[in-house]
Enzyme design. Structure first.
Site, PDB file in Angstrom:
ATOM      1  N   CYS A 116      12.700 -31.655 -10.287  1.00  0.00           N
ATOM      2  CA  CYS A 116      12.414 -31.930  -8.984  1.00  0.00           C
ATOM      3  C   CYS A 116      13.921 -32.008  -8.182  1.00  0.00           C
ATOM      4  CB  CYS A 116      11.760 -33.348  -8.505  1.00  0.00           C
ATOM      5  SG  CYS A 116      11.420 -33.242  -6.881  1.00  0.00           S
ATOM      6  N   LYS A 135      -1.908   5.810   7.901  1.00  0.00           N
ATOM      7  CA  LYS A 135      -1.612   4.245   7.556  1.00  0.00           C
ATOM      8  C   LYS A 135      -0.374   3.929   8.366  1.00  0.00           C
ATOM      9  CE  LYS A 135      -2.813   2.921   3.424  1.00  0.00           C
ATOM     10  NZ  LYS A 135      -3.648   2.086   2.605  1.00  0.00           N
ATOM     11  N   ASP A 158       0.815  -1.195  -0.019  1.00  0.00           N
ATOM     12  CA  ASP A 158      -0.015   0.063   0.061  1.00  0.00           C
ATOM     13  C   ASP A 158       0.895   1.139   0.177  1.00  0.00           C
ATOM     14  OD1 ASP A 158      -2.145  -1.697   0.419  1.00  0.00           O
ATOM     15  OD2 ASP A 158      -3.010  -0.842   2.082  1.00  0.00           O
ATOM     16  N   ARG A 205     -18.196  -1.238  -3.400  1.00  0.00           N
ATOM     17  CA  ARG A 205     -17.831   0.259  -3.761  1.00  0.00           C
ATOM     18  C   ARG A 205     -17.988   0.511  -5.398  1.00  0.00           C
ATOM     19  NH1 ARG A 205     -12.587   3.517  -1.744  1.00  0.00           N
ATOM     20  NH2 ARG A 205     -11.864   2.567  -3.553  1.00  0.00           N
ATOM     21  N   LYS A 213      -8.689   1.510  11.122  1.00  0.00           N
ATOM     22  CA  LYS A 213      -8.918   1.185   9.682  1.00  0.00           C
ATOM     23  C   LYS A 213      -8.881  -0.187   9.325  1.00  0.00           C
ATOM     24  CE  LYS A 213      -7.817   3.210   4.978  1.00  0.00           C
ATOM     25  NZ  LYS A 213      -7.972   2.081   4.402  1.00  0.00           N
ATOM     26  N   GLU A 216     -17.038  -2.670   6.652  1.00  0.00           N
ATOM     27  CA  GLU A 216     -15.879  -3.403   5.976  1.00  0.00           C
ATOM     28  C   GLU A 216     -16.094  -5.037   6.056  1.00  0.00           C
ATOM     29  OE1 GLU A 216     -13.800  -1.413   4.659  1.00  0.00           O
ATOM     30  OE2 GLU A 216     -11.827  -2.424   4.202  1.00  0.00           O
ATOM     31  N   LYS A 252     -12.256  11.052  11.842  1.00  0.00           N
ATOM     32  CA  LYS A 252     -13.521  11.671  11.161  1.00  0.00           C
ATOM     33  C   LYS A 252     -13.892  12.982  12.098  1.00  0.00           C
ATOM     34  CE  LYS A 252     -15.017   7.162   9.918  1.00  0.00           C
ATOM     35  NZ  LYS A 252     -15.857   6.046   9.898  1.00  0.00           N
ATOM     36  N   CYS A 296      14.027 -35.481  -6.681  1.00  0.00           N
ATOM     37  CA  CYS A 296      14.091 -36.989  -7.433  1.00  0.00           C
ATOM     38  C   CYS A 296      14.381 -36.722  -8.540  1.00  0.00           C
ATOM     39  CB  CYS A 296      12.624 -37.464  -7.127  1.00  0.00           C
ATOM     40  SG  CYS A 296      11.339 -37.001  -8.018  1.00  0.00           S
ATOM     41  N   CYS A 335       5.788 -31.975  -8.803  1.00  0.00           N
ATOM     42  CA  CYS A 335       6.485 -33.116  -9.129  1.00  0.00           C
ATOM     43  C   CYS A 335       5.569 -34.358  -9.146  1.00  0.00           C
ATOM     44  CB  CYS A 335       7.577 -33.363  -8.030  1.00  0.00           C
ATOM     45  SG  CYS A 335       8.311 -34.995  -7.967  1.00  0.00           S
ATOM     46  N   ASP A 379       0.761   4.101  -2.733  1.00  0.00           N
ATOM     47  CA  ASP A 379       0.354   5.594  -2.198  1.00  0.00           C
ATOM     48  C   ASP A 379       1.703   6.355  -2.584  1.00  0.00           C
ATOM     49  OD1 ASP A 379      -1.999   5.033  -1.029  1.00  0.00           O
ATOM     50  OD2 ASP A 379      -1.015   4.449   0.914  1.00  0.00           O
ATOM     51  N   ASP A 395      -8.885  -3.743   7.714  1.00  0.00           N
ATOM     52  CA  ASP A 395      -8.247  -4.249   6.302  1.00  0.00           C
ATOM     53  C   ASP A 395      -9.130  -5.037   5.666  1.00  0.00           C
ATOM     54  OD1 ASP A 395      -6.831  -3.872   4.363  1.00  0.00           O
ATOM     55  OD2 ASP A 395      -4.851  -4.856   5.111  1.00  0.00           O
ATOM     56  N   CYS A 404       8.949 -39.812  -4.721  1.00  0.00           N
ATOM     57  CA  CYS A 404       9.617 -38.699  -4.186  1.00  0.00           C
ATOM     58  C   CYS A 404       9.751 -38.364  -2.771  1.00  0.00           C
ATOM     59  CB  CYS A 404       9.224 -37.548  -5.012  1.00  0.00           C
ATOM     60  SG  CYS A 404       9.630 -35.770  -4.487  1.00  0.00           S
ATOM     61  N   SER A 427     -13.244   7.399  -1.315  1.00  0.00           N
ATOM     62  CA  SER A 427     -12.122   6.650  -0.548  1.00  0.00           C
ATOM     63  C   SER A 427     -11.617   7.884   0.440  1.00  0.00           C
ATOM     64  CB  SER A 427     -11.275   6.208  -1.858  1.00  0.00           C
ATOM     65  OG  SER A 427      -9.982   6.849  -1.571  1.00  0.00           O
ATOM     66  N   LEU A 428     -10.438   7.550   0.970  1.00  0.00           N
ATOM     67  CA  LEU A 428     -10.071   8.520   2.004  1.00  0.00           C
ATOM     68  C   LEU A 428      -8.664   8.968   1.646  1.00  0.00           C
ATOM     69  CD1 LEU A 428     -10.768   6.637   5.173  1.00  0.00           C
ATOM     70  CD2 LEU A 428     -11.765   8.645   4.507  1.00  0.00           C
ATOM     71  N   GLU A 447     -11.068   6.082  14.764  1.00  0.00           N
ATOM     72  CA  GLU A 447     -11.385   4.611  14.650  1.00  0.00           C
ATOM     73  C   GLU A 447     -10.214   3.912  14.128  1.00  0.00           C
ATOM     74  OE1 GLU A 447     -14.782   4.659  11.932  1.00  0.00           O
ATOM     75  OE2 GLU A 447     -15.984   5.898  13.354  1.00  0.00           O
ATOM     76  N   TYR A 461     -19.351   1.154   9.833  1.00  0.00           N
ATOM     77  CA  TYR A 461     -18.341   2.314  10.390  1.00  0.00           C
ATOM     78  C   TYR A 461     -19.115   3.575   9.885  1.00  0.00           C
ATOM     79  CZ  TYR A 461     -16.075   1.567   5.558  1.00  0.00           C
ATOM     80  OH  TYR A 461     -16.198   1.408   4.211  1.00  0.00           O
TER      81      TYR A 461
HETATM   82  S1  IVH Z   1     -14.959   5.969   6.529  1.00  0.00           S
HETATM   83  C1  IVH Z   1     -15.438   8.469   2.600  1.00  0.00           C
HETATM   84  N1  IVH Z   1     -14.037   4.326   8.414  1.00  0.00           N
HETATM   85  O1  IVH Z   1     -11.160   2.459   4.032  1.00  0.00           O
HETATM   86  C2  IVH Z   1     -14.914   6.985   3.121  1.00  0.00           C
HETATM   87  N2  IVH Z   1     -13.472   3.664   6.206  1.00  0.00           N
HETATM   88  O2  IVH Z   1      -9.801   4.216   1.979  1.00  0.00           O
HETATM   89  C3  IVH Z   1     -15.503   6.898   4.497  1.00  0.00           C
HETATM   90  N3  IVH Z   1     -12.250   1.525   6.053  1.00  0.00           N
HETATM   91  O3  IVH Z   1     -13.396   2.336   1.408  1.00  0.00           O
HETATM   92  C4  IVH Z   1     -14.904   5.618   5.110  1.00  0.00           C
HETATM   93  N4  IVH Z   1     -11.977   1.070   8.165  1.00  0.00           N
HETATM   94  O4  IVH Z   1     -13.346   0.273   3.106  1.00  0.00           O
HETATM   95  C5  IVH Z   1     -14.129   4.390   7.137  1.00  0.00           C
HETATM   96  N5  IVH Z   1     -13.394   2.998  10.284  1.00  0.00           N
HETATM   97  C6  IVH Z   1     -13.370   3.207   8.843  1.00  0.00           C
HETATM   98  C7  IVH Z   1     -12.688   2.305   7.900  1.00  0.00           C
HETATM   99  C8  IVH Z   1     -12.876   2.688   6.792  1.00  0.00           C
HETATM  100  C9  IVH Z   1     -11.549   0.832   6.738  1.00  0.00           C
HETATM  101  C10 IVH Z   1     -11.810   1.568   4.638  1.00  0.00           C
HETATM  102  C11 IVH Z   1     -13.109   1.600   3.713  1.00  0.00           C
HETATM  103  C12 IVH Z   1     -12.886   2.681   2.589  1.00  0.00           C
HETATM  104  C13 IVH Z   1     -11.269   2.925   2.601  1.00  0.00           C
HETATM  105  C14 IVH Z   1     -10.901   4.365   2.454  1.00  0.00           C
END
Ligand code: IVH
Length: 671
Positions: free
Chosen positions: A406, A312, A34, A136, A115, A173, A288, A409, A424, A38, A117, A430, A83-84, A113, A225
């Site tokens: 192999c 992250k 990731d 999504r 995140k 999630e 948030k 063998c 194999c 990024d 995965d 073997c 997305s974030l 909160e 979430y």
């Molecule tokens: S809030 C506008 N809260 O992270 C997006 N997302 O990169 C608001 N994710 O697509 C998302 N934990 O799948 C939110 N506590 C959390 C999260 C969370 C994991 C994921 C989610 C989202 C991605 C954003």
């Protein structure tokens, strides 16, 4: 970078990012971490802002990576699914706080909160009932995976409680817990399947399976979430999540409200330490702005909201040198490449080896001996190589290539088109395969032979006493006692364990034989269906694939196993040794209304699913078959039965029963 260089680099970056998006969101096989992903996005964002003349609406900096997959219907999201913004450092979290305060003109409260995965999902409830589950997708529309979602226990089908809006959307999630993932992989390994790479990709892949019955077998869970709707019960995000928990949703407890950026940073750093003890994987924290009216005032950019940011955690990574690559042969003959490294300290342990998975992964990394490589530790025990420093490569260094023979063998390795692994084929001769098969045979879920372990099996094999599992039953006290460091007590214990294994059930023996793709569950199904080994040996492809749960791969593997005379000899010797080769009669539900009947189920049904009908046939003593032949008793036909099947049935004079006719068979019997 000048304008000319940017004009060249920008399209390159866009292509690379789009490719990585596909690997992450569609095939669920990401190639880079990731963090590296990024970095590419940040580089592109920077260039697009320095050279706005090259900015495009279609750039991946403005669009969320799409997961839309063939086979699903697309549904429009009532609210865009964004997305974030990601960050990996404290400074950017402080910048986020400054930006927020500037727009709001006050000090906001933040909800911190974890995140999770996994893969995101948007659920809509109408009058308390779950009506849809959508991925999504491209943020505007996603894939309708409602049927799959309904198999996930932690997602309520109905909710009850106070203040439930007539209609609302709740997002979360979908993930697989670490322990469940490990269990799943163990079962796969035992059945000879390739292991899944990690919980996130497995969760994402599972959600997109086309058969909900298959999805139901995966240990998927869901954390919620965020709640959206025109008339939500509360005016803060955290209160809405709290009430959602009361209605029956699974909302994690690890949410903290803080009133300053220092509070935010405290949350982030405390979870960086504690995250290893969580039962699920996280890749960061999400911050948030808690008040919904503040969120509206902050609004959003094309791709992400201005009221939230993701911090992250960087996966721990170290650089070292690749000394060599070895190839390991497992019980099933699968050959796995393993990188041998100059030892390096990573996350508190010394790393000497890293997994390379298979030939494709090796080729993608384009490894050369002596390369400087980067290793990372994800959730897995063995670290993996995530990158190579090509610039530091010494001239003339040798490229690592996958072996053709192999290493144990010498047999020529094989690879089927649909498989990622090389195998194999010399399964009975073997050495690691022989020993691996015996180890599997004696394991707890198979014959459960106490006292015998890996070391003793190695000794028995090296002394020429065992070459296959049947040889265990001819071992004498004298044979065992002469092994290195073997005491009388241990020898007696081993013999007692071998003797006791004669009482193990037929399905445990079937599992113990180590037939590829025959795991514990499949072995149980086969034992229930075939009653004894001879019937299973004689089973045809049609008969096997007719069984609910037995797919083409398993059927082919069984046919291939029983076609080898050596395997039949082993079975014969095991039978002579007194092992159970038949199923004991058990009293169960169902009946024998369909005893002796071979039934073909074809077409679409309205009252039950096709799989349910197949199961019903088996429970009531009948057999399923996938193709029509003279031995077919009747066809259970739904709508759209294929014309060629219909013709064949008519030609052979086989009865065709409708869904209703079929169900009537059971009514009559209960009257
Ligand atoms: S809030 C506008 N809260 O992270 C997006 N997302 O990169 C608001 N994710 O697509 C998302 N934990 O799948 C939110 N506590 C959390 C999260 C969370 C994991 C994921 C989610 C989202 C991605 C954003």
């Amino acid at each position: 970078m000048n304008r000319e260089e940017a004009a060249k680099r920008i399209p390159e970056l866009r292509e690379q990012i789009k490719d990585h998006n596909n690997r992450y969101y569609i095939s669920n096989e990401p190639l880079i971490s990731d963090y590296d992903y990024d970095l590419l996005v940040k580089e592109l964002e920077k260039l697009e802002s320095l050279f706005p003349e090259f900015a495009r609406e279609s750039s991946p900096t403005r669009l969320v990576g799409s997961d839309i997959t063939p086979g699903f219907t697309q549904v429009r999201h009532p609210y865009p699914m964004l997305s974030l913004g990601n960050t990996y450092n404290e400074e950017e979290v402080r910048d986020f706080d400054t930006r927020v305060k500037k727009i709001l003109d006050n000090d906001p409260e933040y909800a911190c909160e974890l995140k999770y995965d996994g893969v995101s999902i948007s659920l809509t409830y109408r009058n308390g009932r779950l009506v849809s589950g959508v991925t999504r997708g491209d943020g505007t529309k996603g894939d309708d995976v409602t049927a799959n979602i309904r198999t996930i226990r932690s997602i309520p089908q109905y909710i009850e409680g106070d203040d439930i809006p007539a209609e609302f959307t709740i997002r979360g999630e979908i993930y697989i817990a670490i322990e469940d993932f490990a269990r799943m992989n163990l079962e796969r390994e035992e059945a000879g399947f390739e292991k899944y790479a990690n919980p996130r990709n497995t969760a994402a892949g599972s959600l997109k399976l086309l058969d909900p019955d298959e999805v139901a077998k995966r240990p998927l869970e869901c954390f919620l979430y965020s709640m959206l709707g025109a008339s939500l019960p509360f005016r803060t995000h955290s209160q809405n999540l709290e009430i959602a928990k009361k209605w029956g949703f699974r909302v994690p407890d690890e949410i903290e409200l803080v009133s300053s950026v220092d509070g935010v940073l405290g949350f982030i750093s405390s979870w960086d330490k504690k995250r290893k003890s969580l039962p699920y994987e996280i890749d960061g924290a999400v911050i948030k702005v808690n008040r919904l009216d503040d969120q509206s005032r902050l609004g959003m950019t094309a791709k992400s909201p201005r009221w939230a940011i993701a911090y992250k955690y960087k996966a721990e990574r170290a650089g070292t040198i690749l000394s060599s690559v070895s190839f390991q042969v497992g019980r099933t003959g699968a050959v796995t490449p393993v990188a041998n490294l100059v030892p390096v300290l990573l996350a508190g342990t010394t790393v000497k080896r890293a997994s390379l998975h298979n030939a494709d992964q090796m080729e993608l990394l384009d490894l050369h001996l002596g390369d400087e490589v980067f290793v990372e530790k994800g959730g897995e025990i063995i670290p993996k190589i995530v990158g190579v420093n090509r610039e530091a490569r010494k001239e003339g260094s040798l490229k690592v290539i996958f072996i053709e023979n192999c290493p144990e063998c010498g047999s020529v390795l094989q690879r089927e088109e649909t498989e990622a692994n090389h195998y194999c084929p010399n399964s009975n001769h073997c050495p690691p395969q022989i020993k691996g098969k015996i180890e599997h045979f004696i394991s707890r879920k198979a014959m459960d032979i106490d006292g015998l372990g890996e070391e003793t099996i190695d000794l028995l094999y090296r002394n020429g006493l065992v070459e296959n599992v049947a040889d265990l039953y001819k071992l004498s006290f004298e044979d065992i006692i002469k092994l290195e460091r073997m005491g009388e007590k241990s020898a007696e214990n081993i013999l007692r364990g071998i003797d006791a294994s004669r009482d193990r059930n037929f399905h445990e023996l079937l599992f113990g034989l180590g037939i590829r793709y025959v795991g514990e569950t499949v072995a149980k199904t086969l034992a229930k269906y075939f009653e004894n080994i001879d019937k299973l040996i004689d089973a045809t492809y049609e008969e096997l694939t007719g069984i609910h749960e037995i797919g083409t791969r398993i059927a082919e593997s069984l046919l291939s196993y029983f076609s080898q005379p050596e395997n039949l000899t082993i079975i014969k010797r095991l039978k002579e040794a007194g092992l159970k080769m038949h199923t004991e009669q058990v009293q169960g539900e169902g009946s024998d209304i369909l005893r002796g009947k071979v039934i073909v189920v074809s077409g679409k049904f309205s009252r039950h699913s096709r799989d349910e009908y197949k199961e019903m046939i088996e429970i009531n003593g009948g057999k399923n078959s996938s193709s029509i032949s003279a031995s077919t008793s009747f066809i259970l036909a739904g709508e759209n039965m294929g014309p060629s099947k219909l013709k064949k049935a008519t030609d052979l004079g086989i009865d065709i029963l409708s869904e209703e006719d079929f169900l009537k068979l059971f009514d009559q019997s209960s009257n």
